[in-house]
Enzyme design. Sequence first.
Site, PDB file in Angstrom:
ATOM      1  CB  THR A  42     -84.521 -20.592  18.977  1.00 18.35           C
ATOM      2  OG1 THR A  42     -83.416 -20.176  19.811  1.00 18.35           O
ATOM      3  CG2 THR A  42     -85.420 -19.996  18.249  1.00 18.35           C
ATOM      4  CB  CYS A  43     -84.494 -25.232  15.755  1.00 20.99           C
ATOM      5  SG  CYS A  43     -84.998 -25.828  14.509  1.00 20.99           S
ATOM      6  CB  CYS A  48     -87.690 -24.787  12.693  1.00 17.44           C
ATOM      7  SG  CYS A  48     -86.907 -23.305  12.841  1.00 17.44           S
ATOM      8  CE  LYS A  51     -91.701 -22.449  11.141  1.00 23.21           C
ATOM      9  NZ  LYS A  51     -90.484 -21.727  10.344  1.00 23.21           N
ATOM     10  CE1 TYR A 100     -81.911 -31.210  18.754  1.00 19.96           C
ATOM     11  CE2 TYR A 100     -83.712 -32.459  18.343  1.00 19.96           C
ATOM     12  CZ  TYR A 100     -82.918 -31.555  17.893  1.00 19.96           C
ATOM     13  OH  TYR A 100     -82.928 -31.262  16.466  1.00 19.96           O
ATOM     14  CB  ALA A 116     -72.337 -22.204  30.718  1.00 27.38           C
ATOM     15  CE1 TYR A 179     -86.563 -18.111   5.874  1.00 24.85           C
ATOM     16  CE2 TYR A 179     -85.351 -16.230   5.877  1.00 24.85           C
ATOM     17  CZ  TYR A 179     -85.804 -17.182   5.303  1.00 24.85           C
ATOM     18  OH  TYR A 179     -84.718 -17.880   5.358  1.00 24.85           O
ATOM     19  CB  ILE A 180     -90.791 -14.273  12.306  1.00 24.44           C
ATOM     20  CG1 ILE A 180     -89.116 -15.787  12.796  1.00 24.44           C
ATOM     21  CG2 ILE A 180     -91.430 -14.112  14.122  1.00 24.44           C
ATOM     22  CD1 ILE A 180     -87.942 -14.936  14.286  1.00 24.44           C
ATOM     23  CD  GLU A 183     -91.416 -18.901   8.601  1.00 28.36           C
ATOM     24  OE1 GLU A 183     -91.664 -19.687   7.933  1.00 28.36           O
ATOM     25  OE2 GLU A 183     -91.868 -18.793  10.564  1.00 28.36           O
ATOM     26  N   GLY A 263     -86.742  -9.070  13.954  1.00 23.93           N
ATOM     27  CA  GLY A 263     -85.343  -9.930  13.990  1.00 23.93           C
ATOM     28  C   GLY A 263     -85.019  -9.648  14.287  1.00 23.93           C
ATOM     29  CG  ASP A 304     -79.002 -18.377  14.348  1.00 27.22           C
ATOM     30  OD1 ASP A 304     -78.592 -18.566  13.810  1.00 27.22           O
ATOM     31  OD2 ASP A 304     -80.323 -18.613  14.398  1.00 27.22           O
ATOM     32  CG  HIS A 436     -99.884 -33.851 -16.377  1.00 28.18           C
ATOM     33  ND1 HIS A 436    -100.317 -32.534 -16.225  1.00 28.18           N
ATOM     34  CD2 HIS A 436    -101.466 -34.917 -16.992  1.00 28.18           C
ATOM     35  CE1 HIS A 436    -101.307 -32.387 -16.375  1.00 28.18           C
ATOM     36  NE2 HIS A 436    -102.092 -33.637 -16.758  1.00 28.18           N
ATOM     37  CD  GLU A 441     -97.632 -31.089 -15.618  1.00 27.21           C
ATOM     38  OE1 GLU A 441     -97.118 -31.554 -16.985  1.00 27.21           O
ATOM     39  OE2 GLU A 441     -98.541 -31.113 -14.607  1.00 27.21           O
TER      40      GLU A 441
END
Length: 450
Positions: A42-43, A48, A51, A100, A116, A179-180, A183, A263, A304, A436, A441
């Site tokens: 998924t990522c 991720c 996205k 990958y 599988a 999050y999703i 975003e 979700g 997950d 600065h 800061e």
Amino acid sequence: MTQSPYDLVVIGGGSGGVRAARMAAQTGAKVALAEESRVGGTCVIRGCVPKKLYVYASGFSESFHDAEGFGWSLPAAPVFDWGKLVAAKNREIDRLEGIYGANLKAAGVETIPQRATVADPHRVRLADGSLLETRHILIATGARPSLPPVPGAEHCLISDDVFDLSEFPKRLLILGAGYIAVEFAGVFNGLGAEVALAHRGPNLLRTFDSDLQTHLAEEMTKKGVDLRLNAALERIEKTSSGLRAHFAGGEVLEVDAILAAIGRAPNTAGLGLEAAGVELNAKGAVQTDEYFQTRIPSIFAVGDVIGGVALTPLAIRQGAAFARTVFEGVRTKVELSALPTAVFSQPEIGTVGLTEAQARALGETEIYRAKFRAMFHTLGGRDERTLMKLVVSKSDQKVLGAHLCGHGAAEMIQTLAVAVGMGARKEDLDRVLAVHPSSAEELVLMSKPV
């Protein structure tokens, strides 16, 4: 047909499964990884990474506007091409998937492009009917997006779909507040869509610090996102021109598309886990001990699919811990005491440690807070505010939590998480010389608790 025995068969080629497979193979173990879709999970493929690319793309709309305040004159009104963005994203995802695959091959992992399932504690069945005999099985199948339990939910998009839409939705409704949801609200708003975000509850990002919730809602509203909190969806109706969302109280919203981001559920259906004796909880998550072992000694699970905090770096850490425990003989747990995370909303969030409410439940606290307009927005004329907050134990001045919302929050929180994880006290931050001019800061200049 039964193939030769393996030391490990991993089901699922996402971040956790890939890390576990590579580390196990590097010890000399014979490892196979079965993935029915694309390696990267998924990522990398549909989460991720794409996205974040779309977040970058959407930010240019504000940059074009702000540039004029810094002396730039654009020769013509910028034009966005959705198709070009999708094509560029696909090229990058293809490149990453190739990396990958190459890394798995270099480590000695056999990659099997099939679905599988678990046949029994020591055998995995592939989609072609063949069986793999193995000493250990690792379940790393991740999670899948959920749909709202209302009539017409089948018309919703999920996050898997939204990256490759054939047409850009001019009017988009997003359901959810995690999050999703936040975003993609920022992404499509920045790319020029009319975006509404509806959530049945009163706040965005339910588990986050309350000041972050409020601040992000204010800033998203300023940017033009139509926030509809306490809005209970009742049904979705398909029309000749799009979709019609019906809410409790009679409110109706007509849009081109609806994205369900309410979700995700553990991806355990049809894997044969229960038949093999693996215990699942009420939400379908695989139950494991602290070393990711199920009640079946040969079957493990990470990521997950075991529930809890759904973060890619956490799945990677769990995959590594599993490999060290089982194949290196070093029993390894995953420490979560100072878990940093970022939300690439607009403005983005970085957070680590306890919220104010969590800290107050443990004892007396001091709260340090700064809210200001970053220098970047002064000449551009944008009224975007940055929020920085430190939660400090009153008794020993230990920094229990840090919560940021503004430009660069994700980059800042990564470094700050090191200090929080090491048990830094407020005086440790106070001793640091401020860099600065920078937004960061403020983290070392907040002198008085509020």
